[in-house]
Motif scaffolding. Structure first.
Motif, PDB file in Angstrom:
ATOM      1  N   SER A   1       0.836  -1.208   0.000  1.00  0.00           N
ATOM      2  CA  SER A   1       0.000   0.000   0.000  1.00  0.00           C
ATOM      3  C   SER A   1       0.864   1.248   0.000  1.00  0.00           C
ATOM      4  CB  SER A   1      -0.951   0.006   1.198  1.00  0.00           C
ATOM      5  OG  SER A   1      -1.828  -1.098   1.125  1.00  0.00           O
TER       6      SER A   1
ATOM      7  N   GLN B   1      -6.988   0.757   0.137  1.00  0.00           N
ATOM      8  CA  GLN B   1      -7.325  -0.465   0.869  1.00  0.00           C
ATOM      9  C   GLN B   1      -8.471  -0.206   1.840  1.00  0.00           C
ATOM     10  OE1 GLN B   1      -3.844  -2.215   2.542  1.00  0.00           O
ATOM     11  NE2 GLN B   1      -4.904  -4.060   3.224  1.00  0.00           N
TER      12      GLN B   1
ATOM     13  N   ASP C   1      -6.340  -1.333  -4.579  1.00  0.00           N
ATOM     14  CA  ASP C   1      -5.658  -1.935  -3.434  1.00  0.00           C
ATOM     15  C   ASP C   1      -6.588  -2.888  -2.690  1.00  0.00           C
ATOM     16  OD1 ASP C   1      -3.399  -0.471  -0.931  1.00  0.00           O
ATOM     17  OD2 ASP C   1      -4.065  -2.541  -1.240  1.00  0.00           O
ATOM     18  N   GLU C   2      -6.443  -4.174  -2.970  1.00  0.00           N
ATOM     19  CA  GLU C   2      -7.198  -5.245  -2.301  1.00  0.00           C
ATOM     20  C   GLU C   2      -8.711  -5.068  -2.396  1.00  0.00           C
ATOM     21  OE1 GLU C   2      -5.760  -6.986   1.296  1.00  0.00           O
ATOM     22  OE2 GLU C   2      -3.718  -6.273   0.947  1.00  0.00           O
TER      23      GLU C   2
ATOM     24  N   GLY D   1      -2.982  -2.655   6.570  1.00  0.00           N
ATOM     25  CA  GLY D   1      -4.310  -3.215   6.815  1.00  0.00           C
ATOM     26  C   GLY D   1      -4.243  -4.507   7.623  1.00  0.00           C
TER      27      GLY D   1
HETATM   28 MG   LIG Z   1      -2.008  -2.792   2.273  1.00  0.00          MG
END
Ligand SMILES: [Mg+2]
Ligand SMILES: Nc1ncnc2c1ncn2[C@@H]1O[C@H](COP(=O)(O)OP(=O)(O)OP(=O)(O)O)[C@@H](O)[C@H]1O
Ligand SMILES: Nc1ncnc2c1ncn2[C@@H]1O[C@H](COP(=O)(O)OP(=O)(O)OP(=O)(O)O)[C@@H](O)[C@H]1O
Ligand SMILES: [Mg+2]
Lengths: 165, 164, 164, 165
Positions: A38, A143, B89-90, C63
């Motif tokens: 990220s 994210q 992102d994910e 995360g």
């Molecule tokens: Mg991440």
């Protein structure tokens, strides 16, 4: 138009100079939790002119500079460069290749370059204005942020529609 | 200004309905203006009806259904006004295998016009990529880029899982 | 009242530090009172330092690191005041294989005192379960319970992925 | 003490009578997106006395009643029962097995039972008070909610600590 490569040094967990080359199709970025994936996204946002520390998960802009680890000391500045293929002149610049560079020192002093020519932050943000590039919920989804467009107020969704209009 | 918004809205609305039905393998979706007489301030309501179900409040949809609905809206916008590159992102974290397959097929289709950079933990997404980079932290706290092939990645994560 | 809070806090703080280091396979964590002189209103600050890294603001954590830190805090609380049963809905979504392995080991340990009901898409979590239920919607819009073995589930999801 | 089984009829997507038996250890619930897994969690919350429609992802309490699908008509009420093994007398009731039942009709009229004896909602919530049972972020973590405890204000975190104190 597409991204050619991203170069980072001292940016967040990328203490050492790192270069990612992109292909026109699909590039996957994988790795363990906390490895820095990220942070790559943050790097792209930052070099495109992101001005909110919060959007980069920090509390102040200095948080993007590598602040050390068990094995390394902090560094004094960070620099990110994004190189784009501009053969189709999607960006209003008379170059077939455009390299955007942003550097910041712990003092807070920032430097900006387009194809190695010093410029202002304003020049970078204006270059990408109206292209949709770098916009959260349009060309970048952070994210955990995929749900935002659904959970926000119906008025907050205007942003994407206005971008297209 | 208001007219351009109205045209943009209609275009996205049309695509969203198509993309949603393709992504879900059925069902219907729509976009509605909360205040059609006030285009400068109106909000946009999202109506989503997964296959076999009745239209209901977005909040009652499941985590995976919501993620897919949001992705469908993003793709609808990209069809109207493509952007040169898109960083995700994910976004696939909540999707089951079947929805993941449809998503990767969509990404493949869109990647002809749009470059994608996708951060993922999901094997199917990795299989759909043209190139894959691994990020690791061999030295504590310092990120390092490694080139990685899918077979090696699978082997490595399997051995990590087994070896502990 | 304030004294009980102080004791409870100290107990959880001690466990959190232990559980965190075990869950992360290293690193350190701590809890701090934002206003130690005002126990009735003080907030609680969380300091988390994954292995090899410097302590930093929670927001800078990844995360997966955040998810694991939150789970560690939950488990610390369970050690101090066990609850008879705990329902976890996809808390493993953001975790990589290595962290997932440690989590399943912890769940196995805790399940001696606490009953767990875990909703998951992750194979490793399924492997760690004593019993597994499948929920499907064969008839549109109507949920149905099916008993399911792990090998069948894997086969089914693989065929869904391949067959489309 | 542990859960023995959950019975649902007409609750959200569980139009037909469904019974889940739990084991003392770890029960995994799996299935495709939208199949009804999180609805099982909602069922447990609801029968334990949840009073906020929002915590059950609805906008009004009536949203928990099966409202029909392409193949089925809506139903007029829903009922959930949770049976607990109380041999260790964890709950202050002189039964070794405790069965909590909650029923609601479209009119909004609600009925509550403990071991098939009619009671008030209050009797159910008081039964579980101070046990930690049913508390979000303590004995129940909803989908996408794992981050809440970290992203909230440091004052908001008191709830769990006070629960333990
Ligand atoms: Mg991440
Ligand atoms: N300025 C900084 N200096 C050093 N390390 C930093 C800095 N900023 C962030 N980090 C570290 O980078 C790590 C986070 O990386 P990142 O969010 O990219 O992980 P990730 O690979 O996306 O993981 P996940 O799969 O869990 O999402 C954190 O451990 C954080 O401590
Ligand atoms: N009152 C109701 N009547 C009929 N269907 C309902 C009702 N309330 C919710 N649903 C449906 O239940 C489905 C959601 O189920 P649930 O959230 O349990 O899915 P899930 O299995 O957890 O999926 P995911 O893996 O995506 O999280 C939605 O499609 C929703 O439309
Ligand atoms: Mg769910």
């Amino acid at each position: 138009m597409h991204l050619k490569r991203l170069e980072m040094i001292g940016f967040k967990s990328f203490a050492d100079r790192t270069e990612l080359g992109f292909v026109p199709g699909i590039t996957a970025v994988v790795g363990p939790n906390g490895s820095g994936k990220s942070n790559v996204t943050d790097g792209i946002r930052w070099v495109l002119g992101e001005q909110s520390a919060k959007s980069l998960r920090g509390s102040k802009m200095e948080d993007v500079i590598f602040n050390g680890s068990e094995s390394r000391k902090p560094v004094g500045y960070c620099e990110v460069s994004l190189t784009l293929d501009n053969t189709d002149q999607h960006l209003k610049l008379d170059y077939s290749e455009v390299r955007i560079t942003r550097r910041v020192y712990r003092s807070g002093e920032g430097q900006y370059f387009i194809n190695n020519q010093p410029c202002r932050l304003k020049d970078i943000t204006e270059l990408f204005m109206d292209t949709g590039i770098g916009k959260e919920a349009y060309s970048m989804i952070g994210q955990g942020r995929i749900d935002d467009i659904l959970s926000g107020k119906s008025e907050d969704r205007r942003a994407i529609f206005e971008e297209v209009a | 200004m208001a007219r351009r918004f109205a045209e943009g809205f209609e275009a996205i609305r049309h695509e969203f309905s198509d993309v949603f039905t393709e992504m879900f393998g059925g069902g219907e979706a729509d976009l509605r203006l909360t205040d059609p007489d006030n285009l400068l301030e109106t909000g946009i309501e999202i109506i989503a009806q997964p296959p076999g179900k009745k239209p209901q409040h977005l909040n009652l949809l499941s985590g995976g259904e919501r993620a897919l609905t949001a992705i469908a809206l993003l793709f609808a916008v990209l069809r109207i006004k493509p952007v040169p590159f898109c960083v995700l992102d994910e976004v696939d974290a909540a999707l089951d295998e079947a929805n993941l397959t449809r998503l990767t097929r969509f990404l493949r289709e869109f990647s002809k016009k749009t470059q994608f950079i996708i951060i993922t933990h999901r094997k199917q997404t990795m299989e759909g990529a043209d190139v894959m980079y691994g990020i690791t932290m061999e030295e504590s706290g310092v990120s390092k880029l490694v080139s990685v092939k899918l077979e090696d990645y699978e082997q490595k994560t399997a051995s990590v899982a087994a070896g502990e």
